[in-house]
Design a protein around this motif. Structure first.
Motif, mmCIF file in Angstrom:
data_model
loop_
_atom_site.group_PDB
_atom_site.id
_atom_site.type_symbol
_atom_site.label_atom_id
_atom_site.label_comp_id
_atom_site.label_asym_id
_atom_site.label_seq_id
_atom_site.Cartn_x
_atom_site.Cartn_y
_atom_site.Cartn_z
ATOM 1 N N GLY A 1 -12.545 12.864 -6.274
ATOM 2 C CA GLY A 1 -11.830 14.030 -6.546
ATOM 3 C C GLY A 1 -10.608 13.807 -6.241
ATOM 4 N N VAL A 2 -9.672 14.548 -5.946
ATOM 5 C CA VAL A 2 -7.691 14.840 -5.474
ATOM 6 C C VAL A 2 -7.731 14.575 -4.088
ATOM 7 C CG1 VAL A 2 -5.942 16.052 -4.775
ATOM 8 C CG2 VAL A 2 -7.878 16.530 -6.719
ATOM 9 N N ALA A 3 -9.073 14.542 -3.218
ATOM 10 C CA ALA A 3 -8.483 13.981 -2.393
ATOM 11 C C ALA A 3 -8.450 11.812 -1.690
ATOM 12 C CB ALA A 3 -10.002 14.122 -1.046
ATOM 13 N N ALA A 4 -9.285 11.061 -2.697
ATOM 14 C CA ALA A 4 -8.668 10.209 -3.054
ATOM 15 C C ALA A 4 -7.362 9.698 -2.916
ATOM 16 C CB ALA A 4 -10.122 9.068 -4.106
ATOM 17 N N LEU A 5 -6.704 10.646 -3.421
ATOM 18 C CA LEU A 5 -5.150 10.441 -3.341
ATOM 19 C C LEU A 5 -4.785 10.540 -2.112
ATOM 20 C CD1 LEU A 5 -3.628 12.418 -5.387
ATOM 21 C CD2 LEU A 5 -4.376 11.000 -5.786
ATOM 22 N N LYS A 6 -5.296 10.475 -0.718
ATOM 23 C CA LYS A 6 -4.823 10.104 0.187
ATOM 24 C C LYS A 6 -5.479 9.120 0.990
ATOM 25 C CE LYS A 6 -5.070 15.166 0.935
ATOM 26 N NZ LYS A 6 -5.598 16.297 1.875
ATOM 27 N N ASP A 7 -6.139 8.231 0.318
ATOM 28 C CA ASP A 7 -7.193 7.045 0.818
ATOM 29 C C ASP A 7 -6.397 6.098 0.083
ATOM 30 O OD1 ASP A 7 -9.167 5.108 1.063
ATOM 31 O OD2 ASP A 7 -9.379 6.678 2.777
ATOM 32 N N PRO A 8 -5.386 4.833 1.184
ATOM 33 C CA PRO A 8 -4.963 3.779 0.662
ATOM 34 C C PRO A 8 -5.953 2.933 -0.104
ATOM 35 C CG PRO A 8 -5.249 4.330 3.219
ATOM 36 C CD PRO A 8 -5.761 5.163 3.053
ATOM 37 N N ALA A 9 -7.474 2.816 -0.111
ATOM 38 C CA ALA A 9 -8.037 2.038 -0.829
ATOM 39 C C ALA A 9 -7.825 2.503 -2.130
ATOM 40 C CB ALA A 9 -9.136 1.867 -0.252
ATOM 41 N N ALA A 10 -7.631 4.251 -2.015
ATOM 42 C CA ALA A 10 -7.608 4.122 -3.637
ATOM 43 C C ALA A 10 -6.710 3.279 -4.525
ATOM 44 C CB ALA A 10 -7.730 5.595 -3.540
ATOM 45 N N THR A 11 -5.447 3.413 -3.586
ATOM 46 C CA THR A 11 -4.034 3.262 -3.761
ATOM 47 C C THR A 11 -4.108 2.279 -4.269
ATOM 48 O OG1 THR A 11 -2.669 4.437 -2.617
ATOM 49 C CG2 THR A 11 -0.926 2.662 -3.261
ATOM 50 N N ILE A 12 -5.389 1.114 -3.949
ATOM 51 C CA ILE A 12 -5.217 -0.827 -4.404
ATOM 52 C C ILE A 12 -6.255 -0.360 -5.469
ATOM 53 C CG2 ILE A 12 -6.452 -2.705 -3.638
ATOM 54 C CD1 ILE A 12 -5.640 -1.687 -1.042
ATOM 55 N N GLY A 13 -7.199 0.527 -5.676
ATOM 56 C CA GLY A 13 -7.538 0.607 -6.682
ATOM 57 C C GLY A 13 -6.985 1.100 -7.796
ATOM 58 N N PHE A 14 -5.631 2.296 -7.535
ATOM 59 C CA PHE A 14 -4.721 2.705 -8.437
ATOM 60 C C PHE A 14 -4.166 1.223 -9.755
ATOM 61 C CE2 PHE A 14 -0.518 4.061 -10.138
ATOM 62 C CZ PHE A 14 -0.936 4.782 -11.064
ATOM 63 N N PHE A 15 -3.886 0.707 -8.268
ATOM 64 C CA PHE A 15 -2.588 -0.745 -8.382
ATOM 65 C C PHE A 15 -3.404 -1.561 -9.439
ATOM 66 C CE2 PHE A 15 0.457 1.637 -5.953
ATOM 67 C CZ PHE A 15 1.594 1.594 -7.294
ATOM 68 N N LEU A 16 -5.272 -1.533 -9.527
ATOM 69 C CA LEU A 16 -6.042 -2.695 -10.057
ATOM 70 C C LEU A 16 -6.227 -1.758 -11.453
ATOM 71 C CD1 LEU A 16 -8.159 -3.285 -6.995
ATOM 72 C CD2 LEU A 16 -6.465 -5.015 -8.866
ATOM 73 N N ILE A 17 -6.079 -0.411 -11.663
ATOM 74 C CA ILE A 17 -6.670 0.121 -12.500
ATOM 75 C C ILE A 17 -5.851 0.115 -13.887
ATOM 76 C CG2 ILE A 17 -7.605 2.502 -14.188
ATOM 77 C CD1 ILE A 17 -9.107 2.755 -11.518
ATOM 78 N N PHE A 18 -4.249 0.040 -12.992
ATOM 79 C CA PHE A 18 -3.029 0.398 -13.852
ATOM 80 C C PHE A 18 -3.066 -0.168 -15.217
ATOM 81 C CE2 PHE A 18 1.557 1.326 -15.031
ATOM 82 C CZ PHE A 18 1.381 2.769 -15.274
ATOM 83 N N PRO A 19 -3.047 -1.014 -14.847
ATOM 84 C CA PRO A 19 -2.666 -2.286 -16.129
ATOM 85 C C PRO A 19 -3.733 -2.490 -16.725
ATOM 86 C CG PRO A 19 -2.775 -3.483 -13.792
ATOM 87 C CD PRO A 19 -3.005 -2.174 -12.969
#
Length: 125
Positions: A32-50
């Motif tokens: 959920g939204v709590a993932a936005l605070k996790d550093p690993a989720a940031t890495i996941g976002f930059f993997l999914i975004f492209p």
């Protein structure tokens, strides 16, 4: 509206799936939204975004012969289910997308208030 509805439908299903299924390396990331605070989720976002950008530019192209937002049947449901993608089915999809937009908004707001993801709010493990 149709494209946003499809994204909202995927997001609503994704909140349920993310509670139960974690990708390798992301097991400790909260759902959920709590993932936005996790550093690993940031890495996941930059993997999914492209990947999302690739899908957006390659598969969801505007057709000048159709009205804006009409991408037809990009998932190929017609081939698998044997139904014709017509105006009636499109209107049903738009209505489901509108409901999904409200649903995902409600899931996020309830999570911000309670601190529980969508499945925890139902008391499910």
């Amino acid at each position: 509206e149709l494209k946003h509805g499809r994204v909202a439908m995927m997001a609503a299903v994704g909140t349920v799936v993310a509670h139960y299924i974690k990708f390798p390396g992301f097991e400790k990331v909260p759902a959920g939204v709590a993932a936005l605070k996790d550093p690993a989720a940031t890495i996941g976002f930059f993997l999914i975004f492209p990947v999302a950008g690739f899908i957006e530019t390659v598969y969801w192209k505007e057709d000048l012969n159709k009205e804006p937002g009409n991408f037809g049947d990009p998932a190929g449901w017609q081939r698998w289910l044997g139904v014709e993608y017509n105006d009636d089915l499109r209107n049903k999809e738009i209505n489901n997308g509108r409901m999904a937009m409200f649903s995902i908004l409600g899931i996020f707001m309830a999570e911000l208030v309670t601190g529980k993801d969508g499945m925890q709010q139902f008391g499910l493990p």
